[in-house]
Design a protein around this motif. Structure first.
Motif, short mmCIF file in Angstrom:
data_model
loop_
_atom_site.label_atom_id
_atom_site.label_comp_id
_atom_site.label_asym_id
_atom_site.label_seq_id
_atom_site.Cartn_x
_atom_site.Cartn_y
_atom_site.Cartn_z
N UNK A 208 -9.77 6.29 -7.52
CA UNK A 208 -10.65 5.63 -6.55
C UNK A 208 -11.98 5.23 -7.17
N UNK A 209 -12.56 6.12 -7.97
CA UNK A 209 -13.79 5.76 -8.68
C UNK A 209 -13.55 4.59 -9.63
N UNK A 210 -12.42 4.62 -10.31
CA UNK A 210 -12.09 3.54 -11.24
C UNK A 210 -12.04 2.19 -10.52
N UNK A 211 -11.42 2.17 -9.34
CA UNK A 211 -11.34 0.93 -8.56
C UNK A 211 -12.73 0.41 -8.21
N UNK A 212 -13.60 1.34 -7.82
CA UNK A 212 -14.97 0.95 -7.47
C UNK A 212 -15.71 0.41 -8.69
#
Length: 246
Positions: A208-212
């Protein structure tokens, strides 16, 4: 925990709204006084995009995106909006390349020495080093600030203020948790006596952090809040000086 004054929060909100709606840090009436200050560019900010070249840092768990590329993208955005406010900016790294010359033995030491040289020759008031994090548990996520005791009394205050601000604006709304800033034994925060922090913008080990972090709109939101945190710290510091002289 460093507490944000109400007047500072209101000013920062105005700054962020200005960035989002008008593409400039100084485009709305409540910031007329700040705009007058901005015309003289009273502060210099060094922005250090971590890693580069053969030193790519960590990689995204899903997309395999390089930390060095995200660091540079965020740093460029931060430099652009900072230059439109009250800062002259100096970037240690402006391209995908490292600062070490040839990728031979000792390249990392040469790279860090060059960053130190740029920082110490910049006349900077503040240094922000942009990085991405990783952790053995893929569930760990969020933004965390690091500092080191470099002999400047404002360094830890700067770190605490920035961490608290990023907790309020991004960590709590996004992941429903906050971090405390951490004292870390990192070269970049110890190579000068300028107030210096590392901002680990998220965990590339978390999907999820990577997507952001690869989303350009989130990057814009992130740099707006980083700059707002810095302006808030300066405002708070100056307010303390005024109160101390009364």
């Amino acid at each position: 925990m460093y507490v944000l004054k109400k007047s500072v929060i209101l000013c920062i909100i105005a700054v962020v709204i200005s960035v989002v709606l008008m593409g400039t840090m100084l485009g709305i009436a409540p910031l007329n006084n700040v705009a007058k200050i901005a015309s003289t560019k009273p502060y210099t900010l060094v922005i250090d995009a971590g890693h580069g070249g053969v030193d790519s840092g960590v990689t995204g768990v899903s997309t395999k995106v390089k930390e060095s590329d995200i660091n540079l993208a965020i740093s460029k955005k931060l430099s652009n909006i900072a230059n439109n406010s009250i800062f002259n900016t100096v970037m240690t790294r402006k391209t995908a390349d490292g600062l070490y010359g040839l990728a031979t033995n000792g390249f990392k030491q040469r790279d860090m020495k060059k960053r130190k040289e740029i920082i110490n020759n910049s006349g900077a008031d503040f240094v922000i080093s942009i990085h991405q994090n990783r952790f053995s548990s893929s569930s760990r996520r969020g933004i965390q600030v690091f500092y080191s005791d470099n002999g400047n009394k404002d360094t830890i205050r700067f770190a605490e203020y920035m961490q608290n601000y990023l907790n309020i604006t991004l960590n709590i709304p996004t992941i429903n948790r906050s971090f405390a800033c951490q004292n870390g034994d990192f070269y970049i925060v110890k190579c000068s006596n300028i107030p210096t922090i590392i901002i680990e913008c998220g965990f590339l080990s978390n999907v999820e952090d990577e997507k952001l972090l690869i989303d350009t709109k989130y990057q814009d939101k992130l740099v707006s809040n980083i700059l707002s945190g810095l302006i808030g710290f300066i405002s708070d510091k100056n307010e303390d000086k005024i109160e101390g002289n009364i």
